[in-house]
Every structure is written in C-alpha cells, then in structure tokens.
Design an enzyme around this catalytic site. Sequence first.
Site, PDB file in Angstrom:
ATOM      1  N   HIS A   1       0.854  -1.180   0.000  1.00  0.00           N
ATOM      2  CA  HIS A   1       0.000   0.000   0.000  1.00  0.00           C
ATOM      3  C   HIS A   1       0.892   1.233   0.000  1.00  0.00           C
ATOM      4  O   HIS A   1       1.896   1.278   0.699  1.00  0.00           O
ATOM      5  CB  HIS A   1      -0.906   0.008   1.234  1.00  0.00           C
ATOM      6  CG  HIS A   1      -2.075   0.954   1.106  1.00  0.00           C
ATOM      7  ND1 HIS A   1      -3.220   0.620   0.433  1.00  0.00           N
ATOM      8  CD2 HIS A   1      -2.249   2.214   1.550  1.00  0.00           C
ATOM      9  CE1 HIS A   1      -4.071   1.633   0.466  1.00  0.00           C
ATOM     10  NE2 HIS A   1      -3.500   2.626   1.144  1.00  0.00           N
TER      11      HIS A   1
ATOM     12  N   ASP B   1     -13.323   3.089   7.652  1.00  0.00           N
ATOM     13  CA  ASP B   1     -12.354   3.811   6.819  1.00  0.00           C
ATOM     14  C   ASP B   1     -13.023   4.398   5.589  1.00  0.00           C
ATOM     15  O   ASP B   1     -12.693   5.518   5.189  1.00  0.00           O
ATOM     16  CB  ASP B   1     -11.189   2.900   6.399  1.00  0.00           C
ATOM     17  CG  ASP B   1     -10.186   3.680   5.554  1.00  0.00           C
ATOM     18  OD1 ASP B   1      -9.706   4.721   6.046  1.00  0.00           O
ATOM     19  OD2 ASP B   1      -9.905   3.291   4.410  1.00  0.00           O
TER      20      ASP B   1
ATOM     21  N   ARG C   1     -12.447  12.897   5.243  1.00  0.00           N
ATOM     22  CA  ARG C   1     -11.147  13.589   5.313  1.00  0.00           C
ATOM     23  C   ARG C   1     -10.841  14.290   3.999  1.00  0.00           C
ATOM     24  O   ARG C   1     -10.289  15.391   3.980  1.00  0.00           O
ATOM     25  CB  ARG C   1     -10.040  12.573   5.620  1.00  0.00           C
ATOM     26  CG  ARG C   1     -10.020  12.107   7.055  1.00  0.00           C
ATOM     27  CD  ARG C   1      -9.122  10.895   7.213  1.00  0.00           C
ATOM     28  NE  ARG C   1      -7.760  11.148   6.809  1.00  0.00           N
ATOM     29  CZ  ARG C   1      -6.965  10.238   6.226  1.00  0.00           C
ATOM     30  NH1 ARG C   1      -7.399   9.016   5.986  1.00  0.00           N
ATOM     31  NH2 ARG C   1      -5.740  10.546   5.887  1.00  0.00           N
TER      32      ARG C   1
ATOM     33  N   SER D   1      -5.959   4.618   8.712  1.00  0.00           N
ATOM     34  CA  SER D   1      -6.704   4.368   7.478  1.00  0.00           C
ATOM     35  C   SER D   1      -6.040   3.246   6.685  1.00  0.00           C
ATOM     36  O   SER D   1      -6.680   2.270   6.276  1.00  0.00           O
ATOM     37  CB  SER D   1      -6.750   5.665   6.657  1.00  0.00           C
ATOM     38  OG  SER D   1      -7.075   5.416   5.325  1.00  0.00           O
TER      39      SER D   1
ATOM     40  N   LYS E   1      -7.631  -1.089   6.735  1.00  0.00           N
ATOM     41  CA  LYS E   1      -8.100  -1.879   5.582  1.00  0.00           C
ATOM     42  C   LYS E   1      -7.102  -2.935   5.169  1.00  0.00           C
ATOM     43  O   LYS E   1      -7.472  -4.015   4.704  1.00  0.00           O
ATOM     44  CB  LYS E   1      -8.565  -1.013   4.416  1.00  0.00           C
ATOM     45  CG  LYS E   1      -7.594  -0.110   3.775  1.00  0.00           C
ATOM     46  CD  LYS E   1      -8.295   0.669   2.637  1.00  0.00           C
ATOM     47  CE  LYS E   1      -7.449   1.844   2.196  1.00  0.00           C
ATOM     48  NZ  LYS E   1      -7.560   2.999   3.091  1.00  0.00           N
TER      49      LYS E   1
END
Length: 428
Positions: A87, A165, A172, A187, A191
Amino acid sequence: MTDLGFDAPTVIRTKRDGGRLADAAIEWVVDAYTHGRVAEEQMSALLMAIFLRGMDRGETASWTAAMLASGDRLDFSDLGTPTVDKHSTGGVGDKITLPLVAVVAACGAAVPQASGRGLGHTGGTLDKLESIAGFSAMLSNERVRDQLRDVGAAIFAAGELAPADAKLYALRDVTATVESLPLIASSVMSKKLAEGAGALVLDVKVGSGALLSSPQRCRELAHTMVELGAAHGVPTHALLTDMNGPLGATVGNALEVAESLEVLAGGGPPDVVALTLRLASEMLELAGVDARDPADTLCDGTAMDRFRRLIAAQGGDLSVPLPIGAHSETVTAARGGTMGDIDAMAVGLAAWRLGAGRSRPGEGVQAGAGIRIHRRPGEPVSAGAPLFTLFTDTPERFGAALAELDGGYRVGDTPPASRPLIIDRIVT
Ligand code: URA
C-alpha cells in the site's frame, strides 16, 4: 454498542483541548460514526481536532483497532498460496499498484489488494482502474477469494472491510484533514489488516508531493504502521521512497492506466519500472516466494497476461480505447536549456483542478483529465518545445490548473541534482 456514558461533544472537546482519548471513547466514537449515531459535522470537528492536536501511538493503535473491528476480516491462510500486498501512502503519478500486482501474481504470490479512491491532490487506484470500460471494483468477499485462486490477484473497494475507513476517508478528503499521521496510519492499516494478506509492504512517500511533507514525520509514519502490522500478526516492511517529483510521465486516471500498460509491455518510464520491481522483490521476499525474477515477467508478457486476466475477471474491456479529455492545452518552454525539478505537489494540484480528483463527497472524477509530461528532469529542452499537455472535459478549468503548474517547474542551464528513488527500508 450502547451510547451510555459517551457523547460526541465531550469527545471532540477533549481532543480540541489537547487531551488524550481513552480506548473506550475511541471504540465508541468510531462505532457510533460508522453506524450513523455520530453526525458528519461532529466527526468533521473531531477529525480537525485530531489533525491539529495529533494522537499518540496508543491512541493511534486503538483508533486502528476500532476501524478494523467495524467490518469483516478476511482470512486466506487456507488458500494454498502465500498472500502479500503493498500500500502506498499516496503520491502523484503513483500508478505502481497496477503493474506491481500483476508482476507479483505472475511470480507466484497472490495479492488481495483493497484500494482507495483519490485523496486530496493524490490519485487513487480505483479511480484509475474505473477509467477502463466496464471495470468494477465492487467484489464480494467470495469473489475476492475466487479471483485470488483463479487469477492470483484482485483489486477491490474495501466495502465490507473496515467500513469505518470508507466513511472517514471520504470525509477527510473534503474537510482538509488528510495530512494527519495518525489518520493516515489508521486508514491504511485498518483496511490492509482487514483484507487478510499474510504480509504487507508499505510504500511511504517522502517529499513535496507526499501527504506528510517532513521526512521526519514520514519516517515516524512508517515506523507506526510497521509496528501496527506486527502487533496484529502481519509481517510488515516499509520503503521510504521519493515523491518530490511525479512518478512517470503521466498524472490522471486513464493516462496512468495507459502508462501502466506500457510498463507491462516491457517499456514505460524507468522510475516506474524500477519502483515496481523493487517493491515486487520486497513483497516476494516477505511472502517467501523466490521462484522467478520479477523483471522477467515484464519482458516475457506473463505480467501483462495476469493484468489482462484481472481486468477481464472484474468486467473490464481493454479493447475499448481509454478516455482522454476532450480539450487540451500545451505548455511550451519559454527558453531552451535543461528541464529542472518538477514539483509533484504543483502537478498533483493541477491534475486535481482539471477534474482528476474530487472536491465534494461522492463527486465523480473525469477519467480523461490529467497531465502528460513531455520533458522529464534532466532532459534537454529547446525554446518553444512542449513541456506539459493538460487534458480536461471542462475547459473552464484550465486557468486554475495552469496557475497551479506555474512555478512548479524550471528550465535552466544545468541538470537538477539526482535523488535516490529508494530512501530507506524500515523493517521493525
Ligand atoms: N492511503 C490510505 O488508504 N489512507 C490514507 O489516509 C492515505 C493513503
């Protein structure tokens, strides 16, 4: 969960005044917001208080656990294939997920990749993939499992995973609370822990186009997330990588898909190829898979084959031409010389202004909006040569986009200093 003993104004006030949120208050507020018992304006205020006051490591761990607990947690330990994911904390022109997932799958590890949409000036993998005709990111947990078995990879909206999230991310994005270390860490990790990958590699961006611009804060973010992974039993490594300039030569949804296809066909910009292969090696090492050299999969077409199968499995049709903005403007060089640094933030904001990102919750993005960079740092430029082409369907956006880009690049007499793409590696 009962609301007994908690109320949103008290939680907001505690953080607004610089206090520490108790674990129980965090559990309550995340759960109550997810289920609609804390209003959007209350969570907006709390996010801003967290943005301004921060959260310590303990609060961040509790906030992450509460987000993780808001939905399902997948488990692929019986799949028979090692699973691993990566990620990115978000960058400009960061299309790495697209070729990377295919490379890693072609090397023999399975990649369950829960992705997000654009955030602030940074692009989102789902927005990019949805520029492919028919592509759907909405997969049930069963479809993800089937696809991992059949194709070796799935890229999907988190949906039933960490639904807290999904709500907080969208909020956000439109409340100027994106650039917060605890909110980014929770966040990403909620996930990623929920998606069930056996190991995780994080690409933490550092530089002007990163969500956190101070290198020290980026390093702290990397450590925080690596520790969260370990605390939840998921071996996690982080690479700190340069995000002072955009990655590759395109920024914008469909433009980035096209560039990813070039990489998968064995070409593409050297920095995109290098980062893809470095992250692939890190993922495969962590997954304990060493059957193939990742670079071979780009030369022999096996990564392209995986990508095509993944897109087809999710309804996408790569034979339909990718969209491109109906209107374009080209910025040309006022003088000859050498292209200097290109500021990632300026280009990211310009692409966002063109319509590649959103400024209201749930707004659609323009698949064909974005920027093609014709001269990369260090390349020779002659007076009048094209430097950037801007695309959009709504030409009234050109003025604001050009204003963002102005001052974000320079043509000079000497090449810019070279910077390493990989800055550091954090494993504990
Ligand atoms: N990626 C995420 O999933 N969340 C963030 O906050 C930033 C990048």
